[in-house]
Design a protein around this motif. Structure first.
Motif, PDB file in Angstrom:
ATOM      1  N   HIS A  98      -9.123   3.633  -0.575  1.00  0.00           N
ATOM      2  CA  HIS A  98      -8.216   4.431   0.266  1.00  0.00           C
ATOM      3  C   HIS A  98      -8.980   4.923   1.486  1.00  0.00           C
ATOM      4  O   HIS A  98     -10.221   5.026   1.454  1.00  0.00           O
TER       5      HIS A  98
ATOM      6  N   ARG B  70      -2.972   8.510   6.128  1.00  0.00           N
ATOM      7  CA  ARG B  70      -3.683   8.070   4.912  1.00  0.00           C
ATOM      8  C   ARG B  70      -3.026   6.831   4.318  1.00  0.00           C
ATOM      9  O   ARG B  70      -1.790   6.741   4.271  1.00  0.00           O
ATOM     10  N   TYR B  71      -3.877   5.891   3.886  1.00  0.00           N
ATOM     11  CA  TYR B  71      -3.408   4.624   3.324  1.00  0.00           C
ATOM     12  C   TYR B  71      -4.249   4.316   2.094  1.00  0.00           C
ATOM     13  O   TYR B  71      -5.455   4.570   2.086  1.00  0.00           O
ATOM     14  N   GLY B  72      -3.645   3.717   1.073  1.00  0.00           N
ATOM     15  CA  GLY B  72      -4.435   3.326  -0.083  1.00  0.00           C
ATOM     16  C   GLY B  72      -3.838   2.142  -0.819  1.00  0.00           C
ATOM     17  O   GLY B  72      -2.609   1.967  -0.860  1.00  0.00           O
TER      18      GLY B  72
ATOM     19  N   THR C 270       1.280   4.883   1.810  1.00  0.00           N
ATOM     20  CA  THR C 270       0.855   5.537   3.056  1.00  0.00           C
ATOM     21  C   THR C 270       1.651   6.803   3.306  1.00  0.00           C
ATOM     22  O   THR C 270       2.813   6.912   2.883  1.00  0.00           O
TER      23      THR C 270
ATOM     24  N   PHE D  71      -5.977   4.562  -6.924  1.00  0.00           N
ATOM     25  CA  PHE D  71      -6.331   3.683  -5.809  1.00  0.00           C
ATOM     26  C   PHE D  71      -7.560   2.815  -6.088  1.00  0.00           C
ATOM     27  O   PHE D  71      -8.565   3.289  -6.618  1.00  0.00           O
TER      28      PHE D  71
ATOM     29  N   GLY E  77     -11.551   0.487   4.182  1.00  0.00           N
ATOM     30  CA  GLY E  77     -11.050   0.070   2.870  1.00  0.00           C
ATOM     31  C   GLY E  77     -11.642  -1.261   2.448  1.00  0.00           C
ATOM     32  O   GLY E  77     -11.987  -1.469   1.279  1.00  0.00           O
TER      33      GLY E  77
ATOM     34  N   TYR F 232       0.726  11.598  -2.262  1.00  0.00           N
ATOM     35  CA  TYR F 232      -0.539  10.880  -2.041  1.00  0.00           C
ATOM     36  C   TYR F 232      -1.680  11.606  -2.770  1.00  0.00           C
ATOM     37  O   TYR F 232      -2.510  10.977  -3.426  1.00  0.00           O
TER      38      TYR F 232
ATOM     39  N   SER G 124       0.828  -1.212   0.000  1.00  0.00           N
ATOM     40  CA  SER G 124       0.000   0.000   0.000  1.00  0.00           C
ATOM     41  C   SER G 124       0.858   1.255   0.000  1.00  0.00           C
ATOM     42  O   SER G 124       2.021   1.220   0.421  1.00  0.00           O
TER      43      SER G 124
ATOM     44  N   LEU H 192      -4.216  10.215  -5.709  1.00  0.00           N
ATOM     45  CA  LEU H 192      -5.686  10.344  -5.650  1.00  0.00           C
ATOM     46  C   LEU H 192      -6.217  10.967  -6.936  1.00  0.00           C
ATOM     47  O   LEU H 192      -7.187  10.485  -7.526  1.00  0.00           O
TER      48      LEU H 192
END
Ligand code: ADP
Ligand code: 5GP
Length: 200
Positions: free
Chosen positions: A75, A82-84, A41, A72, A108, A63, A39, A67
């Motif tokens: 996410h 933030r994670y995706g 992050t 992604f 998610g 990030y 991922s 987006l």
């Protein structure tokens, strides 16, 4: 007989500190068909974490760009970072017959279940909240405020358990890993993932 397999999307969730990372490593060492989706992050790397292996560690600006590029599959903001999941980690590998494992949070996971209803989802539970706290503290990777935030979030996360296909209590690690391995083995045999040609 000629047997061809289509890969599966394997979603693993559970409270921070429950042992997901430990179980995932063990599963991958037992079953080489399972590959990890790395991922992106904005969280800072922990001691020992390797960029592009544990996560793609990115800046807030990077990030934002991902987006914008619609990079992604899902996410979320988790524990203030933030994670995706990157589509590029997933789609092509599934088509090639690999089983792509996502270690992602409940927000998610719900997004993935919506987009890919044939994804296999597994929720990992601790034997108790007390044991969860013991593991999280024992890991010594988070500051106190972060530990408190993760423990508070755990109470909400477990409420989503019924949305998952499977649940495993990670009490005895070896037994929990056996169960996870068995789930993957059974799921591989679903007729929708198999294309079998019988010889004359
Ligand atoms: P997560 O990825 O879910 O945040 P980790 O895999 O980092 O959790 O595990 C948190 C801590 O708990 C680690 O120190 C790990 O060694 C330990 N742990 C994992 N599974 C067990 C288990 N079944 N019994 C005792 N300790 C465990
Ligand atoms: P950690 O910071 O402990 O590595 O992970 C914190 C939480 O973020 C864990 O619940 C983990 O499953 C989740 N997480 C890691 N990567 C992703 C991701 O790509 N998407 C989402 N939604 N959650 C993620």
């Amino acid at each position: 007989m000629n047997e061809k397999l289509t890969g599966m999307l394997l979603v693993i969730s559970g409270p921070s500190g429950v042992g997901k990372g430990t179980m995932v490593k063990e599963l991958m060492s037992r079953d080489p068909s399972v590959v990890f989706s790395v991922s992106a992050t904005t969280r800072a790397p922990r001691e020992g974490e390797v960029d592009h292996k544990d996560y793609h560690f990115v800046t807030e600006a990077e990030y934002d760009r991902l987006l914008e590029e619609d990079a992604f599959l899902e996410h979320a903001t988790v524990h203030a970072h933030r994670y995706g999941t990157l589509k590029s980690e997933v789609e092509e590998r599934i088509a090639r017959g690999q089983n792509v494992l996502l270690d992602i949070d409940t927000q998610g996971a719900l997004q993935v279940m919506e987009k890919a209803p044939d994804a296999v989802s597994v929720f990992i539970l601790p034997p108790s909240f007390r044991e969860l706290e013991r593991r999280l503290r024992g890991r010594q990777t988070e500051a106190e405020a972060d530990i408190q935030r993760r423990l508070a979030n755990a109470r909400h996360e477990v409420l989503l358990l019924p949305r998952y296909t499977y649940a495993i209590v990670n009490d005895d690690l070896g037994r929990a890993c056996d169960t996870l391995e068995h789930i993957v083995r059974a799921e591989k045999q679903r007729t929708q993932r198999l294309s079998i040609q019988l010889d004359e």
